[in-house]
Design an enzyme around this catalytic site. Structure first.
Site: not given
Ligand code: COA
Length: 258
Positions: A64, A109, A112, A132
């Site tokens: 999400a 999400g 999910e 989460e």
């Molecule tokens: N919501 C909003 N934005 C998200 C996102 C999410 N769940 N997951 C990734 N993004 C965005 C990042 O903020 C980034 O945006 P920006 O370039 O404008 O800063 C872009 O996507 C790329 O992500 P980034 O974190 O730079 O890539 P990465 O390769 O370093 O890491 C992940 C990848 C997936 C490990 C990391 O993005 C992450 O942990 N995301 C969240 C996952 C999460 O907790 N999901 C559950 C949400 S309840």
């Protein structure tokens, strides 16, 4: 559509979430367009199987959209969870088989969403998780309910309480996915599997989904009654006669979906 791309090829609807700059994270627009897409596909006779995937080579859906979390009130959070749950339940309720082609991160999400699909295939670089708890929140789009139902409570709690991420090979061991393919082959292998599904009786598949999902929540006795009722209903179809005739005449069946 802004963030959902739909391609229909040989009876298979490929639903691609295209929000690559945010790793295909789920915001309100994605949820709305997913809902519209699945409503439309329900009545589209040209479509027999649906595949959900993410754009690009890095991410299926990274969860999400976290940007909206800080400003959410508890009531907003409740409504947001119910909204995501409703869209995913619509996907799960599809009478046509729905496959998740998980091409990268399937987190929160995203995991999910894959759980709400009937089947899941992953590329070797896919990564699953319910992270989460790392954000101080919990899974809200069905993860606390569908994950234990799919892989068992102990395995689900491992993922839900630790937030740890698992690679595709471990996801396969856990029973979280049905198969793993090299990334370059994911689309063709899922396409082949979709064709395998297409060769079977569509109404029989719909009744199977109804019996499995309708029965699994209750007692065995109630589930067996659900199964027998579905078995009766499938005998009201023309396709069951075609299936038996084709077998007896040693030819492939020509199912008419009626
Ligand atoms: N919501 C909003 N934005 C998200 C996102 C999410 N769940 N997951 C990734 N993004 C965005 C990042 O903020 C980034 O945006 P920006 O370039 O404008 O800063 C872009 O996507 C790329 O992500 P980034 O974190 O730079 O890539 P990465 O390769 O370093 O890491 C992940 C990848 C997936 C490990 C990391 O993005 C992450 O942990 N995301 C969240 C996952 C999460 O907790 N999901 C559950 C949400 S309840």
């Amino acid at each position: 559509m802004e963030v959902i791309k739909l391609h229909i090829v040989d009876g298979v609807a490929w639903v691609t979430i295209e929000r690559q700059a945010k790793l295909n994270a789920l915001n309100e627009t994605v949820l709305n367009e997913l809902e519209h897409t699945f409503f439309d596909l329900k009545d589209n006779d040209a479509v027999r199987v649906i595949v959900v995937t993410g754009a690009g080579e890095k991410s299926f859906v990274a969860g999400a959209d976290i940007n909206q979390f800080p400003s959410m009130s508890p009531d907003d959070a409740y409504q947001f969870a119910r909204r995501g749950q409703a869209v995913f339940s619509l996907i799960e309720a599809s009478a046509k088989p729905v496959i998740a082609a998980v091409n990268g991160f399937a987190l929160g999400g995203g995991c999910e969403l894959a759980l709400a699909c009937h089947l899941r295939f992953a590329s070797e670089n896919a990564i699953f998780g319910q992270p989460e708890v790392k954000l101080g929140v919990i899974a809200g789009f069905g993860g606390t309910q569908r994950l234990p139902r799919l892989i068992g409570r102990g395995r689900a709690l491992d993922l839900l309480l630790s937030g740890r991420m698992v690679k595709a090979d471990e996801a396969l061991q856990l029973g979280l996915v049905n198969g793993v393919f090299p990334q370059a082959e994911l689309v063709s292998k899922v396409g082949d599997y979709a064709q395998l599904l297409m060769a079977q009786g569509p109404l029989a598949q719909a009744f199977t989904l109804q019996a499995v999902y309708g029965g699994i929540e209750g007692t065995l006795a109630a589930g067996l009654e659900t199964e027998a009722s579905a078995f009766r209903d499938v005998f009201k179809t023309e396709d069951h006669i075609e299936g038996a005739n084709a077998f007896l005449e040693r030819r492939s069946p020509d199912f008419k979906n009626r």
